[in-house]
Design a protein around this motif. Structure first.
Motif, mmCIF file in Angstrom:
data_model
loop_
_atom_site.group_PDB
_atom_site.id
_atom_site.type_symbol
_atom_site.label_atom_id
_atom_site.label_comp_id
_atom_site.label_asym_id
_atom_site.label_seq_id
_atom_site.Cartn_x
_atom_site.Cartn_y
_atom_site.Cartn_z
ATOM 1 N N HIS A 75 -27.973 34.050 -15.998
ATOM 2 C CA HIS A 75 -27.129 34.128 -14.800
ATOM 3 C C HIS A 75 -26.432 35.494 -14.774
ATOM 4 C CE1 HIS A 75 -25.573 31.733 -11.348
ATOM 5 N NE2 HIS A 75 -25.052 32.944 -11.185
ATOM 6 N N GLN A 76 -27.236 36.464 -14.454
ATOM 7 C CA GLN A 76 -26.954 37.874 -14.616
ATOM 8 C C GLN A 76 -26.468 38.527 -13.331
ATOM 9 O OE1 GLN A 76 -29.826 36.379 -14.115
ATOM 10 N NE2 GLN A 76 -30.151 37.410 -12.145
ATOM 11 N N SER A 77 -25.791 39.651 -13.497
ATOM 12 C CA SER A 77 -25.508 40.579 -12.407
ATOM 13 C C SER A 77 -25.562 41.976 -12.995
ATOM 14 C CB SER A 77 -24.157 40.289 -11.755
ATOM 15 O OG SER A 77 -23.107 40.388 -12.693
ATOM 16 N N VAL A 78 -25.746 42.966 -12.128
ATOM 17 C CA VAL A 78 -25.994 44.338 -12.583
ATOM 18 C C VAL A 78 -25.067 45.280 -11.835
ATOM 19 C CG1 VAL A 78 -27.704 46.195 -12.693
ATOM 20 C CG2 VAL A 78 -28.391 43.825 -13.171
ATOM 21 N N VAL A 79 -24.565 46.302 -12.550
ATOM 22 C CA VAL A 79 -23.712 47.299 -11.928
ATOM 23 C C VAL A 79 -24.108 48.689 -12.425
ATOM 24 C CG1 VAL A 79 -21.890 47.252 -13.698
ATOM 25 C CG2 VAL A 79 -21.318 47.853 -11.333
ATOM 26 N N LYS A 80 -23.978 49.664 -11.545
ATOM 27 C CA LYS A 80 -24.230 51.058 -11.893
ATOM 28 C C LYS A 80 -22.900 51.758 -12.104
ATOM 29 C CE LYS A 80 -26.071 55.289 -9.753
ATOM 30 N NZ LYS A 80 -24.736 55.940 -9.740
ATOM 31 N N ALA A 81 -22.794 52.518 -13.192
ATOM 32 C CA ALA A 81 -21.596 53.320 -13.407
ATOM 33 C C ALA A 81 -21.552 54.431 -12.372
ATOM 34 C CB ALA A 81 -21.592 53.907 -14.814
ATOM 35 N N PRO A 82 -20.371 54.780 -11.880
ATOM 36 C CA PRO A 82 -20.288 55.807 -10.831
ATOM 37 C C PRO A 82 -20.754 57.168 -11.323
ATOM 38 C CG PRO A 82 -18.114 55.280 -11.699
ATOM 39 C CD PRO A 82 -19.050 54.262 -12.276
ATOM 40 N N ASP A 83 -21.421 57.900 -10.433
ATOM 41 C CA ASP A 83 -21.831 59.284 -10.697
ATOM 42 C C ASP A 83 -22.694 59.410 -11.939
ATOM 43 O OD1 ASP A 83 -20.247 60.113 -8.485
ATOM 44 O OD2 ASP A 83 -18.473 60.071 -9.770
ATOM 45 N N SER A 84 -23.569 58.449 -12.156
ATOM 46 C CA SER A 84 -24.455 58.495 -13.326
ATOM 47 C C SER A 84 -25.652 57.602 -13.068
ATOM 48 C CB SER A 84 -23.707 58.028 -14.584
ATOM 49 O OG SER A 84 -23.568 56.618 -14.577
ATOM 50 N N ASP A 85 -26.574 57.596 -14.025
ATOM 51 C CA ASP A 85 -27.682 56.643 -13.977
ATOM 52 C C ASP A 85 -27.528 55.635 -15.116
ATOM 53 O OD1 ASP A 85 -30.060 55.597 -12.869
ATOM 54 O OD2 ASP A 85 -31.268 56.597 -14.397
ATOM 55 N N ALA A 86 -26.279 55.340 -15.482
ATOM 56 C CA ALA A 86 -26.000 54.323 -16.495
ATOM 57 C C ALA A 86 -25.802 52.984 -15.797
ATOM 58 C CB ALA A 86 -24.756 54.695 -17.292
ATOM 59 N N TRP A 87 -26.489 51.965 -16.278
ATOM 60 C CA TRP A 87 -26.451 50.636 -15.680
ATOM 61 C C TRP A 87 -26.057 49.606 -16.740
ATOM 62 C CZ3 TRP A 87 -28.020 49.740 -10.481
ATOM 63 C CH2 TRP A 87 -28.529 50.872 -9.828
ATOM 64 N N ILE A 140 -25.614 45.161 -17.470
ATOM 65 C CA ILE A 140 -25.906 43.794 -17.057
ATOM 66 C C ILE A 140 -24.844 42.869 -17.647
ATOM 67 C CG2 ILE A 140 -27.546 43.496 -18.978
ATOM 68 C CD1 ILE A 140 -29.116 41.578 -17.145
ATOM 69 N N ALA A 141 -24.226 42.093 -16.790
ATOM 70 C CA ALA A 141 -23.270 41.069 -17.217
ATOM 71 C C ALA A 141 -23.977 39.720 -17.133
ATOM 72 C CB ALA A 141 -22.033 41.077 -16.321
ATOM 73 N N TYR A 142 -23.692 38.853 -18.090
ATOM 74 C CA TYR A 142 -24.351 37.551 -18.114
ATOM 75 C C TYR A 142 -23.532 36.598 -18.975
ATOM 76 C CZ TYR A 142 -26.073 39.336 -22.634
ATOM 77 O OH TYR A 142 -26.156 39.864 -23.897
ATOM 78 N N HIS A 143 -23.894 35.337 -18.949
ATOM 79 C CA HIS A 143 -23.239 34.396 -19.858
ATOM 80 C C HIS A 143 -24.234 33.897 -20.901
ATOM 81 C CE1 HIS A 143 -24.603 30.961 -17.059
ATOM 82 N NE2 HIS A 143 -25.126 30.670 -18.227
ATOM 83 N N ARG A 144 -23.687 33.312 -21.935
ATOM 84 C CA ARG A 144 -24.477 32.676 -22.991
ATOM 85 C C ARG A 144 -23.671 31.482 -23.493
ATOM 86 N NH1 ARG A 144 -23.147 37.785 -26.843
ATOM 87 N NH2 ARG A 144 -21.113 37.103 -27.595
ATOM 88 N N PHE A 145 -24.277 30.637 -24.299
ATOM 89 C CA PHE A 145 -23.516 29.578 -24.945
ATOM 90 C C PHE A 145 -22.389 30.227 -25.756
ATOM 91 C CE2 PHE A 145 -26.980 26.055 -25.483
ATOM 92 C CZ PHE A 145 -27.271 26.133 -24.136
ATOM 93 N N ALA A 146 -21.190 29.687 -25.643
ATOM 94 C CA ALA A 146 -20.098 30.215 -26.455
ATOM 95 C C ALA A 146 -20.467 30.112 -27.930
ATOM 96 C CB ALA A 146 -18.813 29.447 -26.178
ATOM 97 N N ILE A 147 -20.121 31.126 -28.678
ATOM 98 C CA ILE A 147 -20.441 31.182 -30.106
ATOM 99 C C ILE A 147 -19.185 30.839 -30.911
ATOM 100 C CG2 ILE A 147 -21.165 32.728 -31.983
ATOM 101 C CD1 ILE A 147 -22.854 34.250 -29.920
ATOM 102 N N PRO A 148 -19.234 29.870 -31.856
ATOM 103 C CA PRO A 148 -20.466 29.350 -32.442
ATOM 104 C C PRO A 148 -20.920 27.994 -31.910
ATOM 105 C CG PRO A 148 -18.629 28.789 -33.845
ATOM 106 C CD PRO A 148 -18.054 29.546 -32.674
ATOM 107 N N ALA A 149 -20.122 27.265 -31.164
ATOM 108 C CA ALA A 149 -20.431 25.857 -30.893
ATOM 109 C C ALA A 149 -20.524 25.536 -29.417
ATOM 110 C CB ALA A 149 -19.381 24.960 -31.556
ATOM 111 N N GLY A 150 -20.879 26.523 -28.591
ATOM 112 C CA GLY A 150 -20.927 26.303 -27.159
ATOM 113 C C GLY A 150 -22.173 25.570 -26.711
#
Length: 316
Positions: free
Chosen positions: A265-277, A279-289
């Motif tokens: 369940h991702q989303s993507v953002v580009k850093a301003p004035d660059s070609d750096a990208w 990805i934000a996402y979720h995962r099971f909480a660690i350690p017991a999610g």
């Protein structure tokens, strides 16, 4: 405080002392730095939408930890460096602020046009929209009804995402089971139902997210079920906001050696004035999610010379 496996551990008093070969004493001479850099926002959150707005990065997640994903409030966080995040509190509370829904507040997204912010969100398996003059609200419902009501098309009407192209045209994407898109009208709160497109995407489950790099459009999406450790991200590329889409495969998946399960369940953002990208996402909480106890993290998104996306290396 104990030494184990070449690491310094802080442990609760209930820890079995037999776990450790011996106690050790230490003099701290530098600030303590935690070994994990994530989750980036503390607590249980999921379905993060990341955006760069007005000189800051913003995260809009699902508030997690409720049985049946029954939460009713949305929060916002902001940062200038993707590391240190400010909690802006609740920006939309379904119960008192939305007349047509009071639960299942999921998977929001944000868009900006003409000095207004448009917050699209899932609620009661419909999609709503709220507006504000600020990216942190307060947001109000201009319609008094869903923008995309339950039953409008096959599958659940959830997981909205708005992509604004370089020509200024904005498109709404959504879907669970089937993927849909439609151009939004200039008011950003309506569309022509006759222009809705349905996409055929291999393995598509939910969470369509589109971005553009150069002349290539990227459609990322989540596969499997969010309650499964095999929940993961695949993507396709195309020459327009509607494709046609060429499936490119998986870019983010579990890493059990690190205890990382269900990253998607991702989303993507580009850093301003660059070609750096990123990805934000979720995962099971660690350690017991699990699928209702998830946490949000961010990793770099990198590209090959031909424009395809390199596999994301999930990190702790």
């Amino acid at each position: 405080m104990r030494h184990r496996d070449n690491q310094l551990w802080l442990d609760p008093s209930t820890t079995n002392p037999a776990t450790f070969a011996a106690d050790s004493s230490y003099r701290i001479t530098a600030p303590w730095v935690a070994g994990r850099r994530s989750p980036v926002v503390k607590g249980l959150y999921a379905d993060p939408n990341i955006a760069y707005l007005n000189g800051r990065y913003y995260l809009y997640p699902t508030t997690d930890g409720y049985n049946g994903w029954s939460g009713a409030r949305f929060k916002a966080f902001s940062s200038t460096d993707l590391v240190n995040w400010t909690d802006h509190g609740t920006i939309l509370d379904l119960g008192p602020q939305i007349s047509w829904a009071d639960d299942r507040a999921w998977a929001p997204t944000i868009a900006y046009r003409d000095n207004r912010y448009y917050f699209y969100f899932s609620a009661a398996t419909s999609i709503g929209v709220a507006t504000s003059s600020s990216p942190t609200g307060p947001f109000t419902d201009p319609l008094g009804r869903p923008l995309v009501p339950a039953g409008f098309r096959s599958g659940q009407m959830i997981d909205p995402h708005v992509f604004t192209d370089t020509d200024g045209r904005s498109y709404l994407y959504w879907g669970n089971g089937s993927a849909y898109a439609v151009p939004l009208n200039a008011d950003m709160i309506s569309f022509d139902a006759g222009q809705v497109r349905t996409f055929s995407l291999p393995n598509f489950r939910e969470a369509p997210f589109v971005f553009k790099r150069g002349t290539t459009y990227y459609l990322t999406y989540s596969v499997d079920d969010t309650g499964s450790e095999n929940y993961h991200v695949e993507y396709a590329t195309g020459a327009s906001p509607y494709g046609p889409w060429t499936h490119r495969g998986t870019i983010l998946a579990k890493n059990l050696s690190l205890g990382i399960k269900g990253p998607a369940h991702q989303s993507v953002v580009k850093a301003p004035d660059s070609d750096a990208w990123y990805i934000a996402y979720h995962r099971f909480a660690i350690p017991a999610g699990n699928g209702t106890n998830r946490e949000v993290t961010i990793d770099p998104l990198r590209f090959n010379a031909d424009g395809t996306i390199q596999p994301v290396i999930p990190t702790l």
